[in-house]
Design a protein around this motif. Structure first.
Motif, PDB file in Angstrom:
ATOM      1  N   ASP A   3      11.439 -21.612  66.241  1.00 41.70           N
ATOM      2  CA  ASP A   3      12.001 -22.071  64.974  1.00 41.70           C
ATOM      3  C   ASP A   3      12.359 -20.923  64.038  1.00 41.70           C
ATOM      4  O   ASP A   3      13.153 -21.102  63.123  1.00 41.70           O
ATOM      5  N   ASP A   4      11.766 -19.737  64.251  1.00 49.33           N
ATOM      6  CA  ASP A   4      12.028 -18.632  63.333  1.00 49.33           C
ATOM      7  C   ASP A   4      13.353 -17.925  63.630  1.00 49.33           C
ATOM      8  O   ASP A   4      13.903 -17.257  62.767  1.00 49.33           O
ATOM      9  N   VAL A   5      13.899 -18.086  64.837  1.00 49.27           N
ATOM     10  CA  VAL A   5      15.185 -17.469  65.168  1.00 49.27           C
ATOM     11  C   VAL A   5      16.302 -18.365  64.649  1.00 49.27           C
ATOM     12  O   VAL A   5      16.398 -19.531  65.013  1.00 49.27           O
ATOM     13  N   ARG A   6      17.123 -17.839  63.767  1.00 48.71           N
ATOM     14  CA  ARG A   6      18.243 -18.594  63.205  1.00 48.71           C
ATOM     15  C   ARG A   6      19.579 -17.931  63.481  1.00 48.71           C
ATOM     16  O   ARG A   6      20.615 -18.519  63.229  1.00 48.71           O
ATOM     17  N   GLU A   7      19.549 -16.705  64.000  1.00 52.78           N
ATOM     18  CA  GLU A   7      20.783 -15.988  64.291  1.00 52.78           C
ATOM     19  C   GLU A   7      20.683 -15.360  65.674  1.00 52.78           C
ATOM     20  O   GLU A   7      19.685 -14.727  65.996  1.00 52.78           O
ATOM     21  N   LEU A   8      21.711 -15.551  66.461  1.00 53.01           N
ATOM     22  CA  LEU A   8      21.780 -14.976  67.796  1.00 53.01           C
ATOM     23  C   LEU A   8      23.028 -14.107  67.860  1.00 53.01           C
ATOM     24  O   LEU A   8      24.068 -14.472  67.315  1.00 53.01           O
ATOM     25  N   ARG A   9      22.899 -12.970  68.513  1.00 53.29           N
ATOM     26  CA  ARG A   9      24.033 -12.057  68.656  1.00 53.29           C
ATOM     27  C   ARG A   9      24.320 -11.880  70.133  1.00 53.29           C
ATOM     28  O   ARG A   9      23.402 -11.770  70.939  1.00 53.29           O
ATOM     29  N   GLY A  10      25.616 -11.836  70.445  1.00 53.03           N
ATOM     30  CA  GLY A  10      25.979 -11.696  71.840  1.00 53.03           C
ATOM     31  C   GLY A  10      27.377 -11.156  72.030  1.00 53.03           C
ATOM     32  O   GLY A  10      27.977 -10.599  71.107  1.00 53.03           O
ATOM     33  N   ARG A  11      27.859 -11.346  73.225  1.00 50.24           N
ATOM     34  CA  ARG A  11      29.170 -10.830  73.620  1.00 50.24           C
ATOM     35  C   ARG A  11      30.245 -11.900  73.407  1.00 50.24           C
ATOM     36  O   ARG A  11      30.188 -12.966  74.024  1.00 50.24           O
ATOM     37  N   PRO A  12      31.204 -11.624  72.557  1.00 50.87           N
ATOM     38  CA  PRO A  12      32.295 -12.587  72.366  1.00 50.87           C
ATOM     39  C   PRO A  12      33.128 -12.718  73.642  1.00 50.87           C
ATOM     40  O   PRO A  12      33.472 -11.718  74.271  1.00 50.87           O
TER      41      PRO A  12
END
Length: 140
Positions: A3-12
């Motif tokens: 629940d604490d993760v609200r943003e994910l970053r990855g490869r477009p």
């Protein structure tokens, strides 16, 4: 689920920005014989989301399975107006990437957190594939 993760970053994979409610599939999705492109519904009999419509959702799934027809079936959803609003998937394959490209919806993969574990069906998610960021704006 975290629940604490609200943003994910990855490869477009495919650029663009979309915001919609998430539909999370715990299993890969088959294109040919697994979806009905006229309705945007998963029809694979043994799939946990059989009978569920993915049109206008942020489709979150591990990846594609089946034949190279996967991309053709997902392209048909775009042509018929039943495509997802965006896609987030974990496993990069030629099927999944080509499917995202021909569907022409914002898509991100290779995220720093597993989106299938972090995002829940019904969460409001913004996919900013221009920057490679997916944000959970509201929990279901």
């Amino acid at each position: 689920m975290s629940d604490d993760v609200r943003e994910l970053r990855g490869r477009p994979i495919v650029p663009g920005v979309a915001t919609a409610r998430a539909l999370v599939s715990p299993e890969t999705i088959s294109g040919w014989g697994g979806i009905d492109p006229t309705t945007g519904t998963i029809i694979e009999r043994r799939h946990p989301l059989a009978g569920v419509c993915f049109a206008d959702t942020v489709l979150v799934f591990p990846g594609a399975k089946g034949s190279s027809g996967w991309s053709g079936f997902f392209q048909s959803t775009r042509l018929l107006g039943t495509a997802p609003a965006a896609m987030l998937f974990t496993t990069v394959t030629t099927k999944a990437v080509l499917g995202a490209v021909v569907t022409r919806v914002p898509t991100i993969s290779e995220l720093d957190h597993d989106p299938v574990s972090v995002i829940r069906t019904g969460d409001l998610v913004e996919v900013d594939a221009d920057r490679g960021i997916a944000r959970i704006l509201e929990r279901a």
